[in-house]
Motif scaffolding. Structure first.
Motif, PDB file in Angstrom:
ATOM      1  N   PRO A 120       0.973  -1.244   0.164  1.00  0.00           N
ATOM      2  CA  PRO A 120      -0.075  -0.119   0.145  1.00  0.00           C
ATOM      3  C   PRO A 120       0.897   1.162   0.000  1.00  0.00           C
ATOM      4  O   PRO A 120       1.937   1.372   0.405  1.00  0.00           O
ATOM      5  CB  PRO A 120      -0.779  -0.099   1.232  1.00  0.00           C
ATOM      6  N   THR A 121       0.355   2.333  -0.670  1.00  0.00           N
ATOM      7  CA  THR A 121       0.991   3.548  -0.584  1.00  0.00           C
ATOM      8  C   THR A 121       0.114   4.453   0.412  1.00  0.00           C
ATOM      9  O   THR A 121      -0.904   4.386   0.405  1.00  0.00           O
ATOM     10  CB  THR A 121       0.818   4.304  -2.001  1.00  0.00           C
ATOM     11  N   ILE A 122       0.981   5.133   1.378  1.00  0.00           N
ATOM     12  CA  ILE A 122       0.339   5.865   2.494  1.00  0.00           C
ATOM     13  C   ILE A 122       0.403   7.273   1.986  1.00  0.00           C
ATOM     14  O   ILE A 122       1.589   7.919   1.701  1.00  0.00           O
ATOM     15  CB  ILE A 122       1.023   5.782   3.946  1.00  0.00           C
ATOM     16  N   MET A 123      -0.759   8.150   2.032  1.00  0.00           N
ATOM     17  CA  MET A 123      -0.693   9.530   1.696  1.00  0.00           C
ATOM     18  C   MET A 123      -1.160  10.366   2.872  1.00  0.00           C
ATOM     19  O   MET A 123      -2.180  10.156   3.596  1.00  0.00           O
ATOM     20  CB  MET A 123      -1.865   9.590   0.431  1.00  0.00           C
ATOM     21  N   PHE A 124      -0.107  10.997   3.173  1.00  0.00           N
ATOM     22  CA  PHE A 124      -0.440  12.200   4.275  1.00  0.00           C
ATOM     23  C   PHE A 124      -1.125  13.222   3.952  1.00  0.00           C
ATOM     24  O   PHE A 124      -1.140  13.503   2.533  1.00  0.00           O
ATOM     25  CB  PHE A 124       0.745  12.560   5.085  1.00  0.00           C
ATOM     26  N   SER A 125      -1.693  13.973   4.835  1.00  0.00           N
ATOM     27  CA  SER A 125      -2.573  15.412   4.627  1.00  0.00           C
ATOM     28  C   SER A 125      -1.936  16.345   5.141  1.00  0.00           C
ATOM     29  O   SER A 125      -1.472  16.296   6.258  1.00  0.00           O
ATOM     30  CB  SER A 125      -3.882  15.208   4.923  1.00  0.00           C
ATOM     31  N   TYR A 136      -7.369  17.579  -9.273  1.00  0.00           N
ATOM     32  CA  TYR A 136      -8.178  17.110  -8.018  1.00  0.00           C
ATOM     33  C   TYR A 136      -7.213  17.241  -6.832  1.00  0.00           C
ATOM     34  O   TYR A 136      -7.456  16.942  -5.766  1.00  0.00           O
ATOM     35  CB  TYR A 136      -8.098  15.472  -8.332  1.00  0.00           C
ATOM     36  N   GLY A 137      -6.071  18.005  -6.904  1.00  0.00           N
ATOM     37  CA  GLY A 137      -5.433  18.350  -5.749  1.00  0.00           C
ATOM     38  C   GLY A 137      -3.382  18.326  -6.023  1.00  0.00           C
ATOM     39  O   GLY A 137      -3.228  17.953  -7.061  1.00  0.00           O
ATOM     40  N   SER A 138      -2.911  19.012  -5.064  1.00  0.00           N
ATOM     41  CA  SER A 138      -1.584  19.002  -5.362  1.00  0.00           C
ATOM     42  C   SER A 138      -0.851  18.365  -4.292  1.00  0.00           C
ATOM     43  O   SER A 138      -1.390  17.815  -3.019  1.00  0.00           O
ATOM     44  CB  SER A 138      -1.082  20.466  -5.004  1.00  0.00           C
ATOM     45  N   MET A 139       0.299  17.742  -4.719  1.00  0.00           N
ATOM     46  CA  MET A 139       0.973  16.701  -3.890  1.00  0.00           C
ATOM     47  C   MET A 139       2.391  16.396  -4.341  1.00  0.00           C
ATOM     48  O   MET A 139       2.949  17.035  -5.178  1.00  0.00           O
ATOM     49  CB  MET A 139       0.173  15.234  -3.961  1.00  0.00           C
ATOM     50  N   PHE A 140       3.099  15.867  -3.250  1.00  0.00           N
ATOM     51  CA  PHE A 140       4.625  15.471  -3.804  1.00  0.00           C
ATOM     52  C   PHE A 140       5.119  14.132  -2.988  1.00  0.00           C
ATOM     53  O   PHE A 140       4.218  13.859  -1.870  1.00  0.00           O
ATOM     54  CB  PHE A 140       5.571  16.530  -3.406  1.00  0.00           C
ATOM     55  N   SER A 141       5.939  13.656  -3.359  1.00  0.00           N
ATOM     56  CA  SER A 141       6.387  12.366  -2.787  1.00  0.00           C
ATOM     57  C   SER A 141       7.512  12.820  -1.763  1.00  0.00           C
ATOM     58  O   SER A 141       8.249  13.891  -1.979  1.00  0.00           O
ATOM     59  CB  SER A 141       6.848  11.251  -3.506  1.00  0.00           C
ATOM     60  N   PHE A 142       7.665  11.846  -1.045  1.00  0.00           N
ATOM     61  CA  PHE A 142       9.111  12.122   0.082  1.00  0.00           C
ATOM     62  C   PHE A 142       9.790  10.785   0.408  1.00  0.00           C
ATOM     63  O   PHE A 142       8.587   9.864   0.603  1.00  0.00           O
ATOM     64  CB  PHE A 142       8.897  13.133   0.978  1.00  0.00           C
ATOM     65  N   GLY A 191      14.772   5.041   2.123  1.00  0.00           N
ATOM     66  CA  GLY A 191      14.134   5.160   0.735  1.00  0.00           C
ATOM     67  C   GLY A 191      12.638   4.746   0.559  1.00  0.00           C
ATOM     68  O   GLY A 191      12.455   4.575  -0.512  1.00  0.00           O
ATOM     69  N   ASN A 192      11.969   4.488   1.536  1.00  0.00           N
ATOM     70  CA  ASN A 192      10.559   4.224   1.427  1.00  0.00           C
ATOM     71  C   ASN A 192       9.701   5.507   1.099  1.00  0.00           C
ATOM     72  O   ASN A 192       9.789   6.301   1.644  1.00  0.00           O
ATOM     73  CB  ASN A 192      10.249   3.547   2.672  1.00  0.00           C
ATOM     74  N   LYS A 193       9.040   5.356  -0.030  1.00  0.00           N
ATOM     75  CA  LYS A 193       8.249   6.645  -0.496  1.00  0.00           C
ATOM     76  C   LYS A 193       6.697   6.535  -0.102  1.00  0.00           C
ATOM     77  O   LYS A 193       6.134   5.570   0.398  1.00  0.00           O
ATOM     78  CB  LYS A 193       8.175   6.463  -2.112  1.00  0.00           C
ATOM     79  N   PHE A 194       6.437   7.898   0.332  1.00  0.00           N
ATOM     80  CA  PHE A 194       5.232   8.445   0.875  1.00  0.00           C
ATOM     81  C   PHE A 194       4.780   9.544   0.045  1.00  0.00           C
ATOM     82  O   PHE A 194       5.700   9.975  -0.802  1.00  0.00           O
ATOM     83  CB  PHE A 194       5.529   8.841   2.510  1.00  0.00           C
ATOM     84  N   LEU A 195       3.591   9.798   0.367  1.00  0.00           N
ATOM     85  CA  LEU A 195       2.922  11.073  -0.552  1.00  0.00           C
ATOM     86  C   LEU A 195       2.481  11.899   0.600  1.00  0.00           C
ATOM     87  O   LEU A 195       2.014  11.541   1.571  1.00  0.00           O
ATOM     88  CB  LEU A 195       1.868  10.752  -1.378  1.00  0.00           C
ATOM     89  N   LEU A 196       2.556  13.384   0.209  1.00  0.00           N
ATOM     90  CA  LEU A 196       1.835  14.374   1.145  1.00  0.00           C
ATOM     91  C   LEU A 196       1.039  15.183   0.089  1.00  0.00           C
ATOM     92  O   LEU A 196       1.444  15.690  -0.953  1.00  0.00           O
ATOM     93  CB  LEU A 196       2.984  15.105   1.866  1.00  0.00           C
ATOM     94  N   ARG A 197      -0.276  15.294   0.453  1.00  0.00           N
ATOM     95  CA  ARG A 197      -1.294  15.958  -0.599  1.00  0.00           C
ATOM     96  C   ARG A 197      -2.083  16.746   0.319  1.00  0.00           C
ATOM     97  O   ARG A 197      -2.111  16.839   1.538  1.00  0.00           O
ATOM     98  CB  ARG A 197      -2.443  14.609  -1.019  1.00  0.00           C
ATOM     99  N   GLU A 198      -2.331  18.016  -0.243  1.00  0.00           N
ATOM    100  CA  GLU A 198      -2.880  19.273   0.341  1.00  0.00           C
ATOM    101  C   GLU A 198      -4.490  18.950   0.497  1.00  0.00           C
ATOM    102  O   GLU A 198      -5.137  18.722  -0.803  1.00  0.00           O
ATOM    103  CB  GLU A 198      -2.751  20.443  -0.599  1.00  0.00           C
TER     104      GLU A 198
END
Length: 126
Positions: A75-80, A106-112, A117-124
Motif C-alpha cells: 500500500p501507498t500511504i498518503m499524508f495530508s 484534483y489536488g496538489s501533492m509531492f512524494s518524499f 528510501g521508502n516512498k510516501f505522499l503528502l497531499r494538500e
C-alpha cells in the motif's frame, strides 16, 4: 505540517471487485468515484460518509503503466496537509528527499522518502 493520514492506496487487480468487497462485505461507502483519464478511475472508499481517512482502490495495471517503479504489492500511504507549498519547503529545509511539487485538477501533492528510501505522499486537503 502533517495533520493526518489522509489516504492509503491499495493496488488492486479489479476495481469493481474491490469496490464490491469494501462496500458490500465491509460496509464502507464510496467517497469518490471519477474518471482520471482514459481508462483510469479514481475510486475512494471509507468506513463512513464523514470519515477523513480513506482507501484508494487503484488499478495495478494503470499504476504500472504510469509509474513502473511503484511497488504495487504494498500500500501507498498518503499524508495530508493544509499548506502543501510550506510543507514541501519545510521538508526540503530539513534535508528530507522530496519529489517535485505536482499540481493536478484534483489536488496538489509531492512524494518524499524516509531514511531507508521508502516512498510516501503528502497531499494538500483544503
Amino acid at each position: 505540517m502533517i495533520q493526518a493520514i489522509g489516504k492509503i492506496t491499495i493496488y488492486v487487480e479489479n476495481q469493481a471487485e474491490a469496490k464490491a468487497f469494501w462496500t458490500e462485505k465491509m460496509g464502507f461507502t464510496v467517497k469518490i468515484e471519477q474518471a482520471m483519464g482514459p481508462g483510469t478511475t479514481w475510486l475512494e472508499v471509507g468506513p463512513s460518509d464523514n470519515a477523513f481517512t480513506t482507501l484508494v482502490l487503484y488499478d495495478k495495471q494503470s499504476m504500472m503503466k504510469q509509474n513502473p517503479s511503484t511497488n504495487v504489492g504494498h500500500p501507498t500511504i498518503m499524508f495530508s496537509t493544509k499548506d502543501i507549498e510550506a510543507s514541501h519547503k519545510q521538508l526540503q529545509d530539513r534535508g528530507v528527499e522530496v519529489g517535485e511539487l505536482m499540481k493536478f485538477p484534483y489536488g496538489s501533492m509531492f512524494s518524499f522518502n524516509d531514511h531507508e528510501g521508502n516512498k510516501f505522499l503528502l497531499r494538500e486537503d483544503k
